[in-house]
Scaffold this active site. Structure first.
Site, PDB file in Angstrom:
ATOM      1  N   VAL A  82      13.411 -11.176  39.320  1.00 30.79           N
ATOM      2  CA  VAL A  82      13.818 -10.907  40.694  1.00 30.79           C
ATOM      3  C   VAL A  82      14.452  -9.524  40.680  1.00 30.79           C
ATOM      4  O   VAL A  82      15.375  -9.263  39.913  1.00 30.79           O
ATOM      5  CB  VAL A  82      14.828 -11.956  41.213  1.00 30.79           C
ATOM      6  CG1 VAL A  82      15.131 -11.717  42.690  1.00 30.79           C
ATOM      7  CG2 VAL A  82      14.315 -13.374  40.993  1.00 30.79           C
ATOM      8  N   HIS A  89      18.488 -11.429  50.051  1.00 30.29           N
ATOM      9  CA  HIS A  89      17.468 -12.311  49.489  1.00 30.29           C
ATOM     10  C   HIS A  89      17.612 -12.425  47.964  1.00 30.29           C
ATOM     11  O   HIS A  89      17.508 -13.516  47.401  1.00 30.29           O
ATOM     12  CB  HIS A  89      16.080 -11.773  49.864  1.00 30.29           C
ATOM     13  CG  HIS A  89      14.940 -12.547  49.299  1.00 30.29           C
ATOM     14  ND1 HIS A  89      14.537 -13.746  49.821  1.00 30.29           N
ATOM     15  CD2 HIS A  89      14.118 -12.293  48.236  1.00 30.29           C
ATOM     16  CE1 HIS A  89      13.508 -14.211  49.123  1.00 30.29           C
ATOM     17  NE2 HIS A  89      13.240 -13.335  48.153  1.00 30.29           N
TER      18      HIS A  89
END
Length: 157
Positions: A82, A89
């Site tokens: 990520v 987010h």
């Protein structure tokens, strides 16, 4: 586990262990490096060839890891990345994925190799992906940790 003081788990015996690798699909170059590192580590440790399953993203790792943990696998290696963007987010996905993988390990008693990179930018991810120019190989480390933990659990049981 990287850096000064990290354990040397490369000589852990992985023979006879059933291992799955569950990997996200985002950031192909980084993921290919992580998968390669995990696969090489398992082979070097004598583990039978692992099953490799791809999921859409890091958020989707936990339920699939859980399914393999519940279906008789001795260890599951979870790989994902990520990369921080301009919205919150990143924080939500990182927290949910980490919490989910921790819960799977605790609820099933099956070790989950934590190979989820949470990076500020792509260069940090590439530097940890186990590629030729990378400083670290987090896929390798996650696989080694999963196998070493599976061995400890077998000795307890």
């Amino acid at each position: 586990m990287s850096g000064h003081g990290s354990p040397d788990l490369a000589s852990t015996d992985g023979s006879g262990l059933k291992v799955a690798i569950v990997a996200s699909s985002w950031h192909t170059v980084v993921m290919d490096g992580l998968i390669g590192g995990a696969t090489r580590a398992l082979s070097e440790m004598g583990a039978p060839e692992p099953i490799l399953v791809r999921v859409p993203g890091s958020f989707e790792l936990a339920p699939v890891v859980q399914a393999y943990a519940r279906s008789g696998y001795d260890a599951v290696v979870a790989l994902g990345v990520v990369i921080r963007g301009g919205t919150p987010h990143f924080d939500y996905v990182c927290a949910a994925a980490t919490d989910g993988l921790s819960r799977v390990a605790l609820e099933t008693g099956v070790p989950v190799g934590f190979g989820l990179l949470t990076c500020d930018d792509e260069s940090q991810a590439l530097d940890r992906a186990g590629l030729t120019d990378s400083r670290e190989d987090k896929g390798r480390e996650a696989a080694q940790a999963a196998v070493a933990t599976a061995r400890v659990l077998r000795s307890v049981r």
